[in-house]
Scaffold this active site. Structure first.
Site, short mmCIF file in Angstrom:
data_model
loop_
_atom_site.label_atom_id
_atom_site.label_comp_id
_atom_site.label_asym_id
_atom_site.label_seq_id
_atom_site.Cartn_x
_atom_site.Cartn_y
_atom_site.Cartn_z
N SER A 1 -3.52 -3.24 -0.39
CA SER A 1 -2.40 -3.99 0.18
C SER A 1 -2.81 -5.42 0.45
O SER A 1 -3.95 -5.68 0.85
CB SER A 1 -1.93 -3.33 1.47
OG SER A 1 -0.89 -4.06 2.08
N GLY A 2 -1.87 -6.36 0.26
CA GLY A 2 -2.17 -7.77 0.45
C GLY A 2 -2.14 -8.23 1.89
O GLY A 2 -2.95 -9.06 2.31
N CYS B 1 2.59 1.72 11.62
CA CYS B 1 3.66 2.48 10.96
C CYS B 1 4.21 3.60 11.85
O CYS B 1 5.28 4.13 11.59
CB CYS B 1 3.16 3.05 9.65
SG CYS B 1 2.71 1.78 8.44
N ASN C 1 -7.27 4.04 9.22
CA ASN C 1 -6.57 2.89 9.78
C ASN C 1 -6.47 2.92 11.30
O ASN C 1 -6.12 1.91 11.92
CB ASN C 1 -5.15 2.80 9.18
CG ASN C 1 -4.35 4.07 9.40
OD1 ASN C 1 -4.74 5.14 8.91
ND2 ASN C 1 -3.24 3.97 10.09
N GLY D 1 0.79 -1.22 0.00
CA GLY D 1 0.00 0.00 0.00
C GLY D 1 0.82 1.27 0.00
O GLY D 1 0.46 2.26 -0.64
N GLN E 1 -7.52 -0.26 4.04
CA GLN E 1 -8.32 -0.86 5.11
C GLN E 1 -9.76 -1.17 4.68
O GLN E 1 -10.53 -1.69 5.49
CB GLN E 1 -8.33 0.07 6.33
CG GLN E 1 -6.97 0.28 6.97
CD GLN E 1 -6.40 -0.98 7.61
OE1 GLN E 1 -7.09 -1.98 7.79
NE2 GLN E 1 -5.12 -0.95 7.97
N THR F 1 11.88 -7.12 -12.11
CA THR F 1 11.23 -8.42 -12.20
C THR F 1 10.16 -8.56 -11.13
O THR F 1 10.40 -8.29 -9.95
CB THR F 1 12.27 -9.54 -12.03
OG1 THR F 1 13.28 -9.39 -13.04
CG2 THR F 1 11.62 -10.91 -12.16
#
Length: 377
Positions: free
Chosen positions: A200-201, A324, A150, A70, A180, A238
């Site tokens: 975001s995963g 964060c 968040n 994210g 979120q 890559t």
């Protein structure tokens, strides 16, 4: 028993995502850009993952660009939008409650001479869509507004704000930090008049290092990373196929079940609020109509870090705010105008679709014990 209630920070990887990542590392390990059969197989797997992310977002696969998460997606959107629309003017409208990856990027542009308007949340953490639109003028290049906060779980009025912004200045690019909300709220980007959305995963049971940026068809923003031309020129290097395939697998698990999980989360949050109401001294800071996946509470007079570690000693894991920020005082809660003792005592409880009621009871018992035994600051 461990009660892990810090899912807004990160989640446990689901079995499907884990299996997909392992398969890409062990069996389908070709470079997706290679012309041989192994490369072609990897490219097919990446295409499948892109389709899964697009399906959960409600967009076409060609609108999805993979990133490392994210924060990178937010930076790509903000700096890209600024570069694409700078000729129209150098004003950015955002909120005073954004994630640090948005506020930091916007702050960098402000230091370079951009005019930044930050709309403050009210005392409940909510944002007025009209106030956001009113801050937009003919020189506004970008509006960046998150979907779900968040820290408090407040759901920002992105759809209404976008309609108002489009009516006022259709050339303004609109970015939404959807980290979120993605996979948790029934979000369909095709029905919202926005240009960019970051996801975001690792908030939806995919591994860390996986994410994506939705870019509306017809919108062009310059890349941050240059080189080999991967991701149709938007992100050189890559591709991290294990993380990408795992993200696709996690999205496939959720696709078609977001509403079901949302309703279950609402029920769990209702139970959590019942339990918290029985504990003297606890104040809930999240708005009643916020995301059921995030509940911000405070125990004024007790430092959040102290209470966090006490809860940990009882097998309960929560956050003292945004992961964060690493324990720093919350600028979001400060922007809401809350007094220092409330901010200092804030804790965030966050759920995921695998969360259980027993975890909430364990939290409530440990929190009540902590209030009785932990010394005031």
């Amino acid at each position: 028993m461990t009660a892990y209630l810090d899912n807004a920070a990160t989640t446990r990887v689901c079995d499907e995502a884990l299996a997909a990542a392992v398969a890409m590392m062990r069996d389908c390990y070709g470079n997706p850009s290679s012309l041989h059969a192994l490369g072609a197989d990897s490219a097919k797997q990446m295409a499948r993952a892109r389709e899964a992310v697009a399906s959960l977002l409600g967009c076409q696969p060609e609108c999805v660009y993979f990133t490392s998460g994210g924060s990178e997606a937010n930076n790509l959107a903000i700096f890209g939008a600024a570069g694409a629309r700078a000729r129209l003017g150098k004003r950015i409208v955002t909120t005073a409650a954004e994630h640090s990856s948005v506020s930091g990027a916007v702050g960098r542009l402000e230091g370079e001479g951009w005019d930044v308007v930050r709309v403050r949340p009210d005392a409940h953490g909510q944002i007025d869509a009209r106030a956001v639109a009113d801050a937009v003028d003919g020189q506004t290049a970008l509006v960046s507004m998150m979907y779900v906060n968040n820290e408090t779980g407040a759901v920002f009025p992105v759809e209404r704000a976008a309609r108002l912004i489009r009516a006022k200045n259709p050339r303004t690019l609109i970015h939404c930090d959807g980290v979120q909300a993605f996979g948790k709220l029934p979000v369909h980007v095709g029905r919202i008049q926005i240009d960019l959305m970051s996801v975001s995963g690792h908030k939806i049971c995919a591994p860390k290092g996986s994410g994506a940026l939705y870019i509306r068809r017809g919108v062009h923003v310059p890349p941050l990373i240059f080189g080999g031309g991967q991701e149709r020129g938007m992100r050189a290097g890559t591709e991290n196929l294990p993380a990408i395939a795992a993200l696709g697998a996690a999205c496939a698990v959720l696709d078609g079940r977001v509403r079901e999980h949302f309703e279950r989360a609402c029920a769990l949050r209702g139970r959590l609020l019942e339990l918290l109401a029985q504990i003297e001294g606890v104040r809930v800071l999240s708005p009643p109509d916020g995301s059921p996946y995030i509940t911000c509470l405070s125990v004024p007079g007790y430092r959040s870090e102290t209470m966090l570690h006490f809860l940990e000693s009882r097998g309960v894991f929560v956050s003292s705010g945004s992961a964060c920020s690493k324990g720093a005082s919350s600028p979001v809660l400060a922007a809401m105008g809350l007094p220092a003792p409330v901010i200092d005592g804030a804790l965030r409880v966050s759920l995921i679709y695998t969360s259980r009621e027993e975890e909430l009871r364990q939290l409530a018992d440990a929190l009540a014990e902590g209030i009785r035994t932990v010394a005031h600051r």
